[in-house]
Design an enzyme around this catalytic site. Structure first.
Site, PDB file in Angstrom:
ATOM      1  N   SER A 121      -5.419  -5.915 -29.409  1.00  0.00           N
ATOM      2  CA  SER A 121      -4.294  -6.603 -29.760  1.00  0.00           C
ATOM      3  C   SER A 121      -4.121  -6.797 -31.209  1.00  0.00           C
ATOM      4  CB  SER A 121      -4.364  -8.023 -28.829  1.00  0.00           C
ATOM      5  OG  SER A 121      -3.367  -8.988 -29.369  1.00  0.00           O
ATOM      6  N   TYR A 139      -8.715 -15.349 -25.372  1.00  0.00           N
ATOM      7  CA  TYR A 139      -8.098 -14.142 -25.676  1.00  0.00           C
ATOM      8  C   TYR A 139      -8.341 -13.686 -27.019  1.00  0.00           C
ATOM      9  CZ  TYR A 139      -4.266 -10.700 -25.525  1.00  0.00           C
ATOM     10  OH  TYR A 139      -3.308  -9.599 -25.672  1.00  0.00           O
TER      11      TYR A 139
END
Length: 261
Positions: A143, A156
């Site tokens: 990401s 995350y």
């Protein structure tokens, strides 16, 4: 850019980015195993539909990606079905947003398990097959948050940074063996999950669709455009091609310029 004869496992792929990747790999000729944690008739029907649309063999295997044993079993089941695993795409992931002091420990554990640990377990299971074949491709879907951070996303961000690090180590351990490992770092991608958030954002900010996308949802993405699942799938397919045989241990950002800021 054909992948005829190759066998690909794509984790977390019955929707969104994973589904887009699986469809592109099947279109390029790969035999594909799609995956999620459910085991419903519609999951198997989805695999059958991709097979019909692409002419490739596609099957569905249920596995809980928070379980190391299930992760390894997924790879073994793919081998039992198709004879090998040549391409591994670690895409499975979940998210939770909360201040660190309020972050539920069980949410932290689940995010680290599914977003990071699963990539370790599937890679550990697939690498012996790739080494035996003298060819392999591991693509880890990280990401933009694997390269930068945002508040309230501690688990995350930690997991995705870990995915980037794991990709580098995997690349170093397999260099010169015909195996590559890279991480793709998407920004905001237009998936059904993101699409479903747009009406609520329009209502909350009293904006029309295009304005709320540009000024709120994509405020950190300089292109002010979503990436698409086809674009992520195309990037994966490129990394699996012989044109990318010397690309390993790196990250490719598909983020509209987010991490260039």
């Amino acid at each position: 850019m054909t992948l005829n004869g190759k066998v690909a496992v794509v984790t977390g792929s019955n929707s969104g980015i994973g589904l887009g990747i699986a469809q592109v790999l099947a279109e390029r000729g790969a035999k594909v195993v799609i995956n999620s944690f459910t085991d419903r008739p519609e999951d198997h029907q989805l695999a059958a539909q991709i097979a019909t649309d692409t002419g490739s063999e596609v099957t569905y295997v249920a596995a809980d990606m928070s379980s190391g044993d299930d992760c390894r079993a997924l790879v073994e089941k793919a081998k039992a079905r198709f004879g090998s695993v040549d391409i591994l795409v670690n895409n499975a992931g979940i998210q939770h947003v909360e201040r660190i002091e309020d972050f539920p420990p069980e949410k932290w554990d689940a995010i680290i398990a599914i977003n990071l640990n699963s990539a370790f377990h599937t890679s550990a299971a697939a690498l012996p097959m790739m080494r035996a074949a003298g060819w392999g491709r591991i693509v880890n879907i990280a990401s933009a948050h694997g390269l930068t951070a945002s508040p309230f996303k501690s688990a995350y961000v930690a997991a995705k940074h870990g995915v980037v690090g794991l990709s580098k180590v995997t690349a170093l351990e397999t260099a010169g063996e015909g195996i590559t490992c890279n991480a793709i770092c998407p920004g905001y991608v237009l998936t059904p999950l993101v699409e479903a958030q747009i009406p609520d954002q329009m209502k909350t900010h009293n904006m029309d669709r295009e304005t709320v996308i540009r000024e709120v949802m994509l405020a950190r993405q300089p292109s002010r455009q979503f990436a698409t699942t086809d674009q992520i799938g195309g990037t994966v397919a490129f990394l699996c091609s012989e044109d990318a045989a010397q690309i390993t241990g790196t990250t490719i950002s598909v983020d509209g310029g987010w991490t260039a800021l």
